[in-house]
Design an enzyme around this catalytic site. Structure first.
Site, PDB file in Angstrom:
ATOM      1  CB  THR A 116      -5.257 -19.710   2.099  1.00 40.19           C
ATOM      2  OG1 THR A 116      -5.547 -21.008   2.618  1.00 40.19           O
ATOM      3  CG2 THR A 116      -5.635 -19.648   0.633  1.00 40.19           C
ATOM      4  CB  CYS A 151       2.848   3.084  12.528  1.00 41.78           C
ATOM      5  SG  CYS A 151       2.732   2.446  10.843  1.00 41.78           S
ATOM      6  CG  HIS A 167      -0.399   0.244   2.515  1.00 45.44           C
ATOM      7  ND1 HIS A 167      -0.535   1.444   3.167  1.00 45.44           N
ATOM      8  CD2 HIS A 167       0.319  -0.548   3.339  1.00 45.44           C
ATOM      9  CE1 HIS A 167       0.066   1.385   4.345  1.00 45.44           C
ATOM     10  NE2 HIS A 167       0.595   0.184   4.476  1.00 45.44           N
TER      11      HIS A 167
END
Length: 367
Positions: free
Chosen positions: A231, A313, A195
């Site tokens: 997965t 963050c 991103h």
């Protein structure tokens, strides 16, 4: 109406080409890439195409491991330090992103000796301090390519050379530099994120040089090369691959555009002081301060612009920026600093509009 977006270090908008690459795997191509039937094999093939696209911007002689984020990639990479017998030292630059810094400090509670290497007032690592720290017990050295808060470009090639001379591994957080500037060719472990390059959230990657072992960070089925169970999402992998391919194709065009935006911004914020080196920096990151300003109030007054007072963050932690503190800035100076991040889809007109809004709000506050 959405605000003008100038926070491209926090995240970037999804490129239209990336969305197009992802849609088939969100709709009809929903097969599990780890299944042996035809739909699984088609999904697996898409994952491997994406892996090659990501690897094309990285050194030869290594492998790409898909992860859920750059933070996960960094945590996976730091596990390599556990594989070096007789070594328990970790040395990182003090201005590292929290993904590296906090993880390294956690290792300091697990039998490792973690050292934070100081920087000069320009944000560049003090190489003599790093050299004094390195020794026969150093396992891993970490340095960002481009700092997320101030845009400073560290001399990663020189840091890598010093790490290797000490027999240590070199971890480079390349999140803010991947797809934009040259990647250090001699690093051993390189982390990146989707991103931050106009790709999707929820996917990152770790490049690992051949011959280096990283222990599993997530246990289970061992799907991703035995080190990252779970997965894989073909859609996210395809999105990251398409974003990397687009960065490679547009690199010169993107850089010329970013430089033009940065030059315009520098000319319009002449009353502000730039935090960090003016020369050794990525031009898309402009971190500036104006003494006496209350940035929290400024951001409230300029709601038509999406910009930042530091790392996304850490913005909710209440902690002052450790990056700006490492430069020697006082608390009041840190609280008067903002970060503007220019991206592929910004325009000169937007920069001019933003400068007018921010400067006017600053003048109103300081008058």
């Amino acid at each position: 109406m959405n605000p003008i977006y100038l926070d491209n270090q926090a995240t970037t908008p999804l490129a239209p080409e990336v969305l197009d690459a992802m849609l088939p795997w969100l709709k009809d191509g929903f097969g599990n890439p780890h299944s042996p039937h035809v739909m699984g094999r088609q999904a697996a093939a898409a994952v491997e195409v994406a892996r090659d696209q990501v690897a094309a911007l990285l050194p030869n002689g290594g492998r790409v491991i898909f992860t859920g984020s750059a933070t996960e990639a960094i945590n996976l990479a730091m596990g390599a330090a556990r594989m070096l017998q007789g070594r328990n030292g970790i040395a990182i630059v003090d201005t590292e992103h929290a993904a590296v810094r906090d993880t390294a400090l956690w290792y300091g509670t697990q039998g490792f000796e973690t050292s934070l290497i100081p920087v000069d007032p320009q944000g560049l690592v003090l190489l003599e301090e790093l050299e004094a720290c390195l020794g026969p017990r150093t396992a891993l050295v970490g340095a960002m390519l481009v700092n997320n808060e101030i845009g400073v470009v560290q001399p990663v090639d020189r840091i890598t050379e010093m790490a290797h001379q000490a027999g240590a591994l070199m971890l480079c957080d390349a999140v803010q530099g991947y797809g934009r500037i040259d990647i250090p060719q001699q690093a051993d472990l390189i982390a990146l994120s989707g991103h931050k390059i106009y790709g999707p959230k929820g996917i990152g990657a770790l490049w690992v040089r051949d011959g280096i072992d990283v222990p599993p960070s997530i246990h289970g089925g061992g799907q991703e090369q035995g080190v990252r169970s779970g997965t894989l999402s073909p859609a996210l992998c395809a999105g990251l691959g398409a974003a990397a391919k687009l960065c490679a194709e547009r690199r010169q065009e993107d850089m010329q555009h970013i430089v033009s935006l940065a030059e315009k911004a520098h000319s319009l914020f002449g009353d502000w002081t730039v935090n960090g080196s003016l020369d050794q920096r990525y031009p898309g990151n402009l971190n500036i301060r104006r003494d006496g300003l209350d940035v929290a109030r400024l951001m409230s007054d300029v709601r038509g612009v999406a910009f930042s007072a530091g790392s996304a963050c850490a913005s909710g932690s209440g902690r002052p920026s450790h990056v700006l503190a490492a430069l020697g800035l006082q608390p009041a100076q840190i609280k008067s600093s903002i970060r503007l991040g220019f991206g592929r889809y910004n325009t000169v007109e937007e920069v001019e509009r933003v400068a007018g809004l921010i400067n006017q709000a600053a003048e109103n506050q300081l008058s």
